[in-house]
Structure formats: structure tokens, C-alpha cells
Design a protein around this motif. Structure first.
Motif, PDB file in Angstrom:
ATOM      1  N   GLY A 112     -10.096  11.616   4.450  1.00 49.75           N
ATOM      2  CA  GLY A 112     -10.868  10.851   5.369  1.00 49.75           C
ATOM      3  C   GLY A 112     -10.272  10.207   6.090  1.00 49.75           C
ATOM      4  N   SER A 113      -8.729  10.166   6.115  1.00 54.60           N
ATOM      5  CA  SER A 113      -8.020   9.332   6.788  1.00 54.60           C
ATOM      6  C   SER A 113      -6.289   9.643   6.945  1.00 54.60           C
ATOM      7  CB  SER A 113      -7.468   8.440   5.715  1.00 54.60           C
ATOM      8  OG  SER A 113      -6.175   7.691   5.818  1.00 54.60           O
TER       9      SER A 113
ATOM     10  N   HIS B 219     -17.543   1.504   3.445  1.00 57.62           N
ATOM     11  CA  HIS B 219     -16.151   2.145   4.332  1.00 57.62           C
ATOM     12  C   HIS B 219     -16.820   3.003   4.746  1.00 57.62           C
ATOM     13  CE1 HIS B 219     -12.185   3.196   4.837  1.00 57.62           C
ATOM     14  NE2 HIS B 219     -12.444   5.025   4.244  1.00 57.62           N
ATOM     15  N   ILE B 220     -16.255   3.988   6.187  1.00 59.94           N
ATOM     16  CA  ILE B 220     -16.703   4.047   6.734  1.00 59.94           C
ATOM     17  C   ILE B 220     -14.686   5.254   7.406  1.00 59.94           C
ATOM     18  CG2 ILE B 220     -17.335   5.390   9.231  1.00 59.94           C
ATOM     19  CD1 ILE B 220     -19.628   4.015   7.912  1.00 59.94           C
ATOM     20  N   PRO B 221     -15.070   6.700   6.887  1.00 59.14           N
ATOM     21  CA  PRO B 221     -13.973   7.659   7.187  1.00 59.14           C
ATOM     22  C   PRO B 221     -12.429   7.595   8.659  1.00 59.14           C
ATOM     23  CG  PRO B 221     -15.350   8.302   5.914  1.00 59.14           C
ATOM     24  CD  PRO B 221     -16.353   7.090   6.803  1.00 59.14           C
TER      25      PRO B 221
ATOM     26  N   VAL C 188     -20.205  10.578   3.646  1.00 54.66           N
ATOM     27  CA  VAL C 188     -21.112  11.380   2.219  1.00 54.66           C
ATOM     28  C   VAL C 188     -20.179  11.580   1.207  1.00 54.66           C
ATOM     29  CG1 VAL C 188     -22.653  12.490   1.110  1.00 54.66           C
ATOM     30  CG2 VAL C 188     -23.306  12.184   2.907  1.00 54.66           C
ATOM     31  N   LEU C 189     -18.712  12.801   1.598  1.00 55.61           N
ATOM     32  CA  LEU C 189     -17.798  12.477   0.102  1.00 55.61           C
ATOM     33  C   LEU C 189     -17.122  11.862  -0.115  1.00 55.61           C
ATOM     34  CD1 LEU C 189     -16.158  15.699   2.640  1.00 55.61           C
ATOM     35  CD2 LEU C 189     -17.850  15.708   0.715  1.00 55.61           C
ATOM     36  N   GLU C 190     -17.162  10.243   0.734  1.00 52.55           N
ATOM     37  CA  GLU C 190     -16.480   9.560  -0.163  1.00 52.55           C
ATOM     38  C   GLU C 190     -17.244   8.593  -1.309  1.00 52.55           C
ATOM     39  OE1 GLU C 190     -14.289   6.676   1.097  1.00 52.55           O
ATOM     40  OE2 GLU C 190     -13.232   8.668   2.466  1.00 52.55           O
ATOM     41  N   THR C 191     -18.957   8.981  -1.818  1.00 58.07           N
ATOM     42  CA  THR C 191     -19.554   8.988  -2.777  1.00 58.07           C
ATOM     43  C   THR C 191     -19.436   9.772  -3.771  1.00 58.07           C
ATOM     44  OG1 THR C 191     -21.225  10.531  -1.960  1.00 58.07           O
ATOM     45  CG2 THR C 191     -21.189   7.763  -1.024  1.00 58.07           C
ATOM     46  N   LEU C 192     -18.348  10.792  -3.080  1.00 61.64           N
ATOM     47  CA  LEU C 192     -18.800  11.508  -4.469  1.00 61.64           C
ATOM     48  C   LEU C 192     -17.078  11.797  -5.431  1.00 61.64           C
ATOM     49  CD1 LEU C 192     -18.810  14.915  -2.770  1.00 61.64           C
ATOM     50  CD2 LEU C 192     -20.469  14.205  -3.848  1.00 61.64           C
TER      51      LEU C 192
END
Length: 310
Positions: A31-32, A100-102, A131-135
């Protein structure tokens, strides 16, 4: 050019053929945009070094080998990032929840660049990246490689150091969370543009009722200022509460402009030519169900560079 030099040139050419896919894998994993570029470049270094990668002629499926290498690099970066965040955030911030927003891919709304349009057609929505950030790192790897890029669990398992069966379970858990958290968003660019333009007009007018009409009752607003411990980064839920933030939007409403964020219409605020916010919208059945705002000035200078250069 000697034989070794010719072989290196040929290897580099083969690597470049796979770069678009590798960039896509890394972006979905991290996400970066900057970290994704670094991960793909590190994969090239590992391939080109004798001790860091196999000879290209010995690799039957170079694309598959590179995909798992990029996956392993990204997994290490995610684990390191997770550890740093846990160390840096105090207990109260962890209890409240990290916001945090990608990174979105930012392009002009009137872009007519065929190459850009091809790239954006394969974009992943920003809401999904949130959502992927929460995994967990292992869940994210299993889900991204298998569900998005069809890598067999048998090839993913050694990367996460689990059995194929356990890796399948990781992907399954991630899939349930993604499906339960990501709405079936509008894919019609023209329809979403209408909603975003209506939002822009309502914020400029300070029309609270019009804002409520555009918002789903359970809408979620995330604001990422890059200052997690300050309380300025936050999550707001509910139509009335989100519309109540209209004063915040109104301050920059006159300087908002349409852009494409990961291929879908969004807004950038440019007072005095300096980006102060990026707003991404998830629209379902004509109503906004999610708004993700990046207001981190340092990140914005990098993310909006394509607008200034075009």
C-alpha cells in the motif's frame, strides 16, 4: 560486450517483462508506492547477484520465482513496519485504533494517456487497501498472492513458513474479513463522478441536508494526517457525524478539484497550489459509504507530483 555482460542485459530484459506484475503484487502487499518500487528493485538485485538468485536459464518459471521473491521481501517489510508502529504508538492510541490510509495512485481526471488508462484499469480500490492494512502480514501475503495473482498455496507456504493447509486457512481468514468489510462499490466512473461532484458542491455551499442525502447512514470517514499520536488522525462513523465535519471540508472546498485515485473519481484540495488533502470515495447505489482522506502534507507532496508535472 563480453559474454557475462550480454547475459546480464538479457536477464534485465526478461526482468522488465515481469516488472508490471511485480509492481502490482508489491503495491497490494504494501500500500506504499515508494516501498513497492524498493521491493521490486530489491528483487532485481537478488536475481542479478550470483549468490542472491538463480541463473535465468535455470528458472523455468521466472515470473513465478520473482513473484514469490517479491512476496518474501514485502512480508519482511510488513513485519518490520508492524513492529515499528507497535513500538511507536502508546497504549491509548493502540486502544483507540490506528488510522492509516495507503497511498493512492493519483492521475488527472481528464487523462487521455493510454498507458495510464491500462494501469488504472488494473487498479485496486483504496477501500480494499484499507482493509488489507488490518490483516496480519502472513494473511495479507496468502490472500494477495493466491486470490489476486493465482499463486498456488504450495508455492506460498514456504514464504510464510507454514504448511500448505495452514496457508490456505490464512487466505480464508483474510478473505472473510475482506468480504465482510469491503462493500460492492460503484464501478461506473461517470456515476461516481456525479456523486463526487455533488459532494463538492454541497461542501462549497455548506448544505448540511444535501450532504446527508449523499451519505449512507453507516458511512465511515477516515482522516490520516500522519500524526497518529496527536489525535488528529481519526475515524468518524454515521451520516450525521460525517456531515458534521462539513466545516472542515468547507475550509478547502473552493480549492477542490476532481482527480482519479486508483482509477476512480476523488478530490484534491490545492489552496495556493499546494496539496493539503486527497479524498477518496466509495459509492454504493448512489450513496457514499466510505470516505478516506489523506492530509499528511509530506506524503501529499509526493503523491500529487504527477498532477504538477502533467
Amino acid at each position: 560486450m563480453n559474454e557475462n555482460g550480454s547475459a546480464q542485459v538479457a536477464l534485465a530484459a526478461r526482468f522488465e517483462e515481469h516488472r508490471p506484475r511485480l509492481n502490482a503484487v508489491a503495491y497490494r502487499m504494501l500500500g506504499s508506492l515508494s516501498e513497492s518500487e524498493d521491493a521490486v528493485q530489491e528483487a532485481w538485485f537478488r536475481l542479478s547477484r550470483t549468490e542472491g538468485g538463480p541463473d535465468a536459464g535455470e528458472v523455468r518459471n521466472l515470473g513465478g520465482w520473482l513473484t514469490t521473491v517479491v512476496g518474501r521481501i514485502c512480508l519482511d517489510l510488513l513485519r518490520s513496519r508492524r513492529s515499528r508502529r507497535e513500538d511507536s504508538l502508546d497504549a491509548s492510541v493502540r486502544a483507540f485504533g490506528e488510522t492509516h490510509i495507503p497511498d493512492p495512485v493519483v492521475t488527472r481526471a481528464d487523462t487521455a494517456d493510454p498507458e495510464a488508462e491500462v494501469l488504472l484499469a488494473d487498479s485496486v480500490g483504496l477501500a480494499l487497501l484499507v482493509v488489507l492494512e488490518t490483516l496480519t502480514p502472513a494473511e495479507r501475503l496468502a490472500f494477495v498472492l493466491h486470490d489476486m495473482f493465482a499463486v498456488p498455496f504450495e508455492e506460498i507456504a514456504p514464504v510464510v513458513e507454514r504448511s500448505a493447509a495452514t496457508t490456505r486457512q490464512l487466505a480464508s481468514r483474510a478473505r472473510r474479513r475482506v468480504q465482510g468489510s469491503t462493500p460492492a462499490a460503484e464501478t461506473d466512473v461517470a456515476r461516481q463522478r456525479e456523486v463526487v461532484e455533488a459532494w463538492m458542491a454541497a461542501t462549497r455551499a455548506g448544505d448540511f441536508d444535501a450532504l446527508l442525502e449523499l451519505l449512507d447512514p453507516d458511512v465511515v470517514l477516515r482522516a490520516d494526517t500522519g500524526e497518529l499520536s496527536s489525535g488528529l488522525s481519526k475515524v468518524v462513523r454515521g451520516a450525521a457525524e460525517v456531515a458534521g465535519q462539513a466545516a472542515m471540508f468547507a475550509r478547502v472546498a473552493a480549492d477542490q478539484h476532481l482527480v482519479l485515485l486508483n482509477g476512480m473519481p476523488g478530490l484534491v484540495a490545492l489552496p495556493g497550489g499546494e496539496a493539503v488533502s486527497l479524498g477518496s470515495f466509495t459509492v454504493v447505489d448512489g450513496r457514499i459509504v466510505e470516505i478516506n482522506i489523506i492530509a499528511d502534507r509530506e506524503r501529499l507532496q509526493v503523491l500529487t507530483r504527477p498532477l504538477r508535472e502533467s
